[in-house]
Design a protein around this motif. Structure first.
Motif, PDB file in Angstrom:
ATOM      1  N   GLN A   1      13.797   6.230  -3.598  1.00 25.05           N
ATOM      2  CA  GLN A   1      14.213   5.022  -3.872  1.00 25.05           C
ATOM      3  C   GLN A   1      13.451   4.188  -2.867  1.00 25.05           C
ATOM      4  OE1 GLN A   1      17.834   3.102  -3.108  1.00 25.05           O
ATOM      5  NE2 GLN A   1      17.679   2.129  -5.273  1.00 25.05           N
ATOM      6  N   SER A   2      13.265   4.764  -1.834  1.00 22.85           N
ATOM      7  CA  SER A   2      12.548   3.945  -0.854  1.00 22.85           C
ATOM      8  C   SER A   2      11.270   3.876  -1.232  1.00 22.85           C
ATOM      9  CB  SER A   2      13.003   4.605   0.725  1.00 22.85           C
ATOM     10  OG  SER A   2      12.414   3.581   1.744  1.00 22.85           O
ATOM     11  N   ALA A   3      10.787   5.039  -1.350  1.00 22.63           N
ATOM     12  CA  ALA A   3       9.168   5.227  -1.559  1.00 22.63           C
ATOM     13  C   ALA A   3       8.905   4.442  -2.784  1.00 22.63           C
ATOM     14  CB  ALA A   3       8.901   6.782  -1.876  1.00 22.63           C
ATOM     15  N   ILE A   4       9.662   4.453  -3.849  1.00 24.36           N
ATOM     16  CA  ILE A   4       9.415   3.633  -5.112  1.00 24.36           C
ATOM     17  C   ILE A   4       9.280   2.212  -4.816  1.00 24.36           C
ATOM     18  CG2 ILE A   4      10.298   3.042  -7.228  1.00 24.36           C
ATOM     19  CD1 ILE A   4      11.408   5.720  -7.682  1.00 24.36           C
ATOM     20  N   LEU A   5      10.268   1.693  -3.982  1.00 22.25           N
ATOM     21  CA  LEU A   5      10.316   0.391  -3.509  1.00 22.25           C
ATOM     22  C   LEU A   5       9.016  -0.194  -2.659  1.00 22.25           C
ATOM     23  CD1 LEU A   5      14.287  -0.136  -2.606  1.00 22.25           C
ATOM     24  CD2 LEU A   5      13.104  -1.243  -4.509  1.00 22.25           C
ATOM     25  N   GLU A   6       8.888   0.894  -1.979  1.00 25.28           N
ATOM     26  CA  GLU A   6       7.485   0.684  -1.013  1.00 25.28           C
ATOM     27  C   GLU A   6       6.393   0.226  -2.202  1.00 25.28           C
ATOM     28  OE1 GLU A   6       5.487  -0.617   2.569  1.00 25.28           O
ATOM     29  OE2 GLU A   6       7.758  -0.079   1.911  1.00 25.28           O
ATOM     30  N   GLN A   7       6.309   1.335  -3.277  1.00 20.71           N
ATOM     31  CA  GLN A   7       5.220   1.146  -4.186  1.00 20.71           C
ATOM     32  C   GLN A   7       5.374  -0.366  -4.800  1.00 20.71           C
ATOM     33  OE1 GLN A   7       2.588   3.095  -4.840  1.00 20.71           O
ATOM     34  NE2 GLN A   7       1.850   1.370  -5.817  1.00 20.71           N
ATOM     35  N   TYR A   8       6.505  -0.672  -5.254  1.00 17.30           N
ATOM     36  CA  TYR A   8       6.586  -2.049  -5.788  1.00 17.30           C
ATOM     37  C   TYR A   8       6.242  -3.062  -4.733  1.00 17.30           C
ATOM     38  CZ  TYR A   8       9.594   0.198  -9.370  1.00 17.30           C
ATOM     39  OH  TYR A   8      10.239   1.052 -10.441  1.00 17.30           O
ATOM     40  N   LYS A   9       6.677  -2.766  -3.602  1.00 17.93           N
ATOM     41  CA  LYS A   9       6.159  -3.777  -2.628  1.00 17.93           C
ATOM     42  C   LYS A   9       4.347  -4.230  -2.662  1.00 17.93           C
ATOM     43  CE  LYS A   9       6.541  -5.289   2.225  1.00 17.93           C
ATOM     44  NZ  LYS A   9       7.114  -4.890   3.668  1.00 17.93           N
ATOM     45  N   GLY A  10       3.798  -2.827  -2.670  1.00 21.75           N
ATOM     46  CA  GLY A  10       2.496  -2.689  -2.968  1.00 21.75           C
ATOM     47  C   GLY A  10       1.808  -3.548  -4.019  1.00 21.75           C
ATOM     48  N   ASN A  11       2.635  -3.086  -5.228  1.00 25.09           N
ATOM     49  CA  ASN A  11       2.036  -3.728  -6.316  1.00 25.09           C
ATOM     50  C   ASN A  11       2.389  -5.053  -6.637  1.00 25.09           C
ATOM     51  OD1 ASN A  11       1.538  -1.123  -7.381  1.00 25.09           O
ATOM     52  ND2 ASN A  11       3.319  -1.106  -8.656  1.00 25.09           N
ATOM     53  N   ILE A  12       3.261  -5.636  -5.879  1.00 25.82           N
ATOM     54  CA  ILE A  12       3.497  -7.127  -5.953  1.00 25.82           C
ATOM     55  C   ILE A  12       2.433  -7.899  -5.197  1.00 25.82           C
ATOM     56  CG2 ILE A  12       5.318  -8.865  -5.103  1.00 25.82           C
ATOM     57  CD1 ILE A  12       7.476  -7.059  -6.265  1.00 25.82           C
ATOM     58  N   SER A  13       2.357  -7.292  -3.899  1.00 22.86           N
ATOM     59  CA  SER A  13       1.067  -7.618  -2.881  1.00 22.86           C
ATOM     60  C   SER A  13      -0.153  -7.950  -3.447  1.00 22.86           C
ATOM     61  CB  SER A  13       1.179  -7.139  -1.806  1.00 22.86           C
ATOM     62  OG  SER A  13       0.281  -7.500  -0.846  1.00 22.86           O
ATOM     63  N   SER A  14      -0.549  -6.623  -4.235  1.00 24.59           N
ATOM     64  CA  SER A  14      -1.905  -6.756  -4.749  1.00 24.59           C
ATOM     65  C   SER A  14      -2.003  -7.731  -5.908  1.00 24.59           C
ATOM     66  CB  SER A  14      -2.238  -5.443  -5.347  1.00 24.59           C
ATOM     67  OG  SER A  14      -1.413  -5.071  -6.164  1.00 24.59           O
ATOM     68  N   THR A  15      -0.867  -8.002  -6.866  1.00 17.96           N
ATOM     69  CA  THR A  15      -0.829  -8.855  -7.960  1.00 17.96           C
ATOM     70  C   THR A  15      -0.806 -10.032  -7.483  1.00 17.96           C
ATOM     71  OG1 THR A  15       0.526  -6.838  -9.359  1.00 17.96           O
ATOM     72  CG2 THR A  15       0.439  -9.101 -10.134  1.00 17.96           C
ATOM     73  N   LYS A  16      -0.153 -10.409  -6.471  1.00 17.02           N
ATOM     74  CA  LYS A  16      -0.264 -11.942  -5.911  1.00 17.02           C
ATOM     75  C   LYS A  16      -1.707 -12.155  -5.862  1.00 17.02           C
ATOM     76  CE  LYS A  16       4.322 -12.454  -4.078  1.00 17.02           C
ATOM     77  NZ  LYS A  16       5.458 -12.574  -2.670  1.00 17.02           N
ATOM     78  N   SER A  17      -2.228 -11.054  -5.081  1.00 24.07           N
ATOM     79  CA  SER A  17      -3.575 -11.553  -4.544  1.00 24.07           C
ATOM     80  C   SER A  17      -4.618 -11.882  -5.722  1.00 24.07           C
ATOM     81  CB  SER A  17      -3.995 -10.490  -3.535  1.00 24.07           C
ATOM     82  OG  SER A  17      -3.437 -10.263  -2.458  1.00 24.07           O
ATOM     83  N   ALA A  18      -4.413 -10.772  -6.845  1.00 22.39           N
ATOM     84  CA  ALA A  18      -5.148 -11.033  -7.971  1.00 22.39           C
ATOM     85  C   ALA A  18      -4.933 -12.287  -8.689  1.00 22.39           C
ATOM     86  CB  ALA A  18      -4.962  -9.873  -8.875  1.00 22.39           C
TER      87      ALA A  18
END
Length: 523
Positions: A55-72
């Motif tokens: 679950q922690s790894a998935i949450l970390e992936q979500y964090k990366g997705n949110i960061s890249s989406t915000k930038s885009a």
């Protein structure tokens, strides 16, 4: 019960080894302050830690997705804001040029600046991100979204696909904004036309613009069903409008068709959602305005579909399509594909087939025929062919129903109008003003469409912020739970270690004492 010396030694050795192992394990736990170093330490706890780690790894992936989406999304919003700024300047130029006191030289200068703005907007629409991907091409990130055609119009080359990324359990958000949504769906306010039907030679006394769609709901509900309309001038102060069946529908016109005969007055006639600019131009000696204006008439209709054509690069011949005209509206309506995309394919120098695009292995032609007099007639459309086709020639054809229009084409129309000389020609100037008002309406429509895209970006950005907060809470709870399962209490561990070490020392001492005892000592 009798216990042999060997049994005694074995039992004491096993107990000592077990106590020693416990002391060593506790010592390691005291060093790492971790209760579970292997699954054997706590099988149930280890299983829970594994699930929590996933679950922690998935949450970390979500964090990366949110960061890249915000930038885009931030980059897309910044680009759209820059386009809006450029369009605001284009509108300023259009309003200034529409001033009746400007000269041909002034308008030419405005055209030059508008040309620069058009190229600037094109460059922004074709913007890339840091990875070299086009922002507004949908899933076709390696294809420039906009390109210019031979006739000066612009074509959208992207698709309508939104790319989604997961940002939470069962929750995704679109990371891109397609050119289709931001630019291609701009409502075209200039989708009607007028043509003088009487007198046979335009005397310049009556100028009626092509009109702009002022009230889209009324236009969509009423206009199309009754076209083409005839606008007849009964006098210099009254018009009559009849529909295609000859029904008098003047009552639906503004002021019931009453107009002003003030010379050169720029007035508006509204009918079924369409606003038309009207000018009455009386000439010297026109002492009876009614007599010279009565009898003028115009046909008012929706603009017919137009076509953008291109030859395939691998065509065997150099033949091209030089013109495309709807010559059989019924066949066109019933046969031509709804998406407007077709391919004209020649099987010989004269025989051809028309296919709905794209062509696949099982595609069947929607129309076939033989070219006559340089014309290929298919699905109600006459295509004028320049040159001699060869077997295997293909031409891509895209129809445009003018319901929407990207702002690049609007800017192109403004530039063309600004470059045409009109000084000293009141009629030409009135027509120019009608064209500019239509273009200005389309710029407003484009800004509204871009605003809708920016609103969508803002809504997705807010969703990212909210989900980011949720994910942070889940990450904190996950870490706390893992810690409660995995981490040791230092005080408890040290107390346990001291006890085990004391017991181990006691066992060592007891063993050494007992091992010295023997039955021979009692003889």
């Amino acid at each position: 019960m009798r216990i042999s010396t060997a049994q005694y030694y074995e039992t004491q050795a096993a107990n000592y080894q077990r106590n020693y192992s416990n002391a060593v394990a506790t010592s390691n736990e005291a060093s790492s302050l971790t209760k579970i170093n292997t699954a054997a330490d706590d099988p149930i706890g280890a299983g829970r830690l594994l699930a929590l780690g996933q679950q922690s790894a998935i949450l970390e992936q979500y964090k990366g997705n949110i960061s890249s989406t915000k930038s885009a999304l931030n980059l897309q919003e910044t680009t759209l804001d820059a386009i809006n700024t450029a369009l605001a300047r284009a509108k300023e130029l259009g309003l200034a040029a529409n001033n009746g006191f400007k000269t041909d030289a002034d308008r030419s200068a405005y055209a030059e600046e508008l040309g620069q703005i058009q190229q600037q907007v094109l460059g922004l629409m074709n913007s890339k991100d840091a990875d070299g991907n086009y922002l507004f091409s949908g899933s076709k990130t390696d294809t420039a979204p906009y390109s210019q055609n031979a006739d000066g119009t612009f074509t959208y080359n992207g698709d309508q696909t939104q790319i989604n990324l997961g940002i939470g359990d069962g929750l995704t958000v679109g990371t891109n904004t397609t050119g289709w949504d931001a630019f291609q769906q701009t409502i075209n306010t200039s989708r009607t036309q007028t043509a003088m039907t009487a007198p046979a030679v335009d005397d310049g006394r009556v100028v009626l613009s092509n009109g702009t769609v002022g009230t889209a709901a009324t236009y969509n509900a009423k206009f199309s069903g009754g076209q083409p309309y005839t606008v007849s001038f009964l006098s210099s102060t009254q018009i009559k409008i009849t529909d295609a069946l000859g029904n008098d529908v003047t009552a639906e016109a503004s002021q019931n068709g009453v107009i002003s005969n003030s010379n050169g007055a720029n007035q508006t006639v509204s009918f079924r959602g369409v606003d038309m600019k009207l000018n009455i131009n009386l000439k010297p000696g026109d002492t009876n305005p009614d007599a010279v204006i009565a009898g003028h008439s115009f046909q008012l209709s929706a603009s017919p579909d137009s076509f953008t054509t291109a030859r395939s690069p691998g065509n065997p011949s150099t033949a091209v399509i030089t013109g495309s005209t709807i010559t059989n509206p019924s066949d066109y309506t019933n046969t031509f594909p709804a998406n407007g995309s077709t391919v004209l394919k020649f099987t010989s120098a004269t025989a051809f087939d028309l296919y709905a695009a794209p062509i696949t292995a099982d595609s069947k032609p929607i129309s076939s025929g033989t070219m006559v007099g340089g014309n290929a007639v298919a699905a109600g459309v006459t295509f004028a062919i320049g040159g001699t086709p060869a077997s295997g020639d293909q031409f891509s054809i895209q129809s445009n129903n003018h319901q929407t229009q990207n702002v690049l084409d609007t800017l192109g129309q403004m530039i063309t109008a600004l470059k045409a000389p009109i000084d000293g020609d009141p009629v030409a100037k009135q027509k120019f003003q009608g064209t500019m008002e239509s273009a200005l309406g389309n710029i407003d429509s484009a800004v509204n469409q871009i605003g809708t895209a920016v609103t969508s970006i803002g809504a997705r950005g807010q969703a990212l912020e909210e989900q980011s907060t949720t994910n942070d809470s889940l990450t904190a709870a996950n870490a706390t739970t893992q810690s409660s399962i995995r981490d040791s209490d230092p005080a408890e561990v040290m107390t346990r270690l001291t006890l085990q070490q004391t017991m181990l020392q006691a066992a060592q001492l007891a063993f050494s004492k007992i091992s010295q005892l023997s039955l021979f000592d009692r003889i």
